[in-house]
Design a protein around this motif. Sequence first.
Motif, PDB file in Angstrom:
ATOM      1  N   ASP A 159       0.830  -1.209   0.000  1.00 45.74           N
ATOM      2  CA  ASP A 159       0.000   0.000   0.000  1.00 45.74           C
ATOM      3  C   ASP A 159       0.861   1.254   0.000  1.00 45.74           C
ATOM      4  O   ASP A 159       0.550   2.227  -0.668  1.00 45.74           O
ATOM      5  CB  ASP A 159      -0.915   0.024   1.228  1.00 45.74           C
TER       6      ASP A 159
ATOM      7  N   TYR B  40      -1.081   6.872  -2.100  1.00 45.98           N
ATOM      8  CA  TYR B  40      -1.357   6.293  -0.792  1.00 45.98           C
ATOM      9  C   TYR B  40      -1.130   7.353   0.276  1.00 45.98           C
ATOM     10  O   TYR B  40      -0.195   8.131   0.207  1.00 45.98           O
ATOM     11  CB  TYR B  40      -0.444   5.092  -0.539  1.00 45.98           C
TER      12      TYR B  40
ATOM     13  N   SER C  27      -8.234   5.767   0.662  1.00 46.32           N
ATOM     14  CA  SER C  27      -9.122   4.954  -0.163  1.00 46.32           C
ATOM     15  C   SER C  27     -10.381   4.606   0.628  1.00 46.32           C
ATOM     16  O   SER C  27     -10.346   4.536   1.855  1.00 46.32           O
ATOM     17  CB  SER C  27      -8.422   3.665  -0.605  1.00 46.32           C
TER      18      SER C  27
END
Length: 192
Positions: A5, A11, A48
């Motif tokens: 990630d 990110y 996210s």
Amino acid sequence: MATTDQERPGYHHGNLRRAVLDAALAAIAESGPSGWSLRELARRAGVSHAAPAHHFGDKAGVLTAVAAEGFELFADSLERAAGDPFGAGVAYVRFAVDHRAYFEVMFRPELYRADDPEMAAARERAGAVLAASGRKLSPSGGADRLSTIAAWSLAHGFAALWLNGALPESRGEADVEELARAVLELVFARPV
């Protein structure tokens, strides 16, 4: 080779858990503990849409973390005033005023996982300080559970009335700490 990630572009670097908790506190402050979704928290935190669920599981998981953190902060506040039972009551009210989002979750166990070990330990720590302060108000000077319940009810009820604007003083220039202390002393004053 699979990317983590943290290697993916876009990110959220830093403390994702903290970012989601901060987003939850902001959402609770705006619309209460029920008026938001995990997707909204993700948007607020800039992560996210799956990140909050990945870290907390579900909304109850987020609220469990909020309650645990709230009880830790609450216990810290109460401990600073523990030598003075009226001071502990004032600290209770001050915490509610200064940390309303936490306060709105902490005493509503239907919102979170009350059996979560971290949450339960934090709640027990705060409860122990409340009980110690309540014992100091006991007419017998002993472990009088009724004194603890009475003091807790008074501080909690006063805080709720203040936060909800039900007391005319809460809409004016009154000092919440002075008024809370005066009310506590009035109810628990001992004849000399």
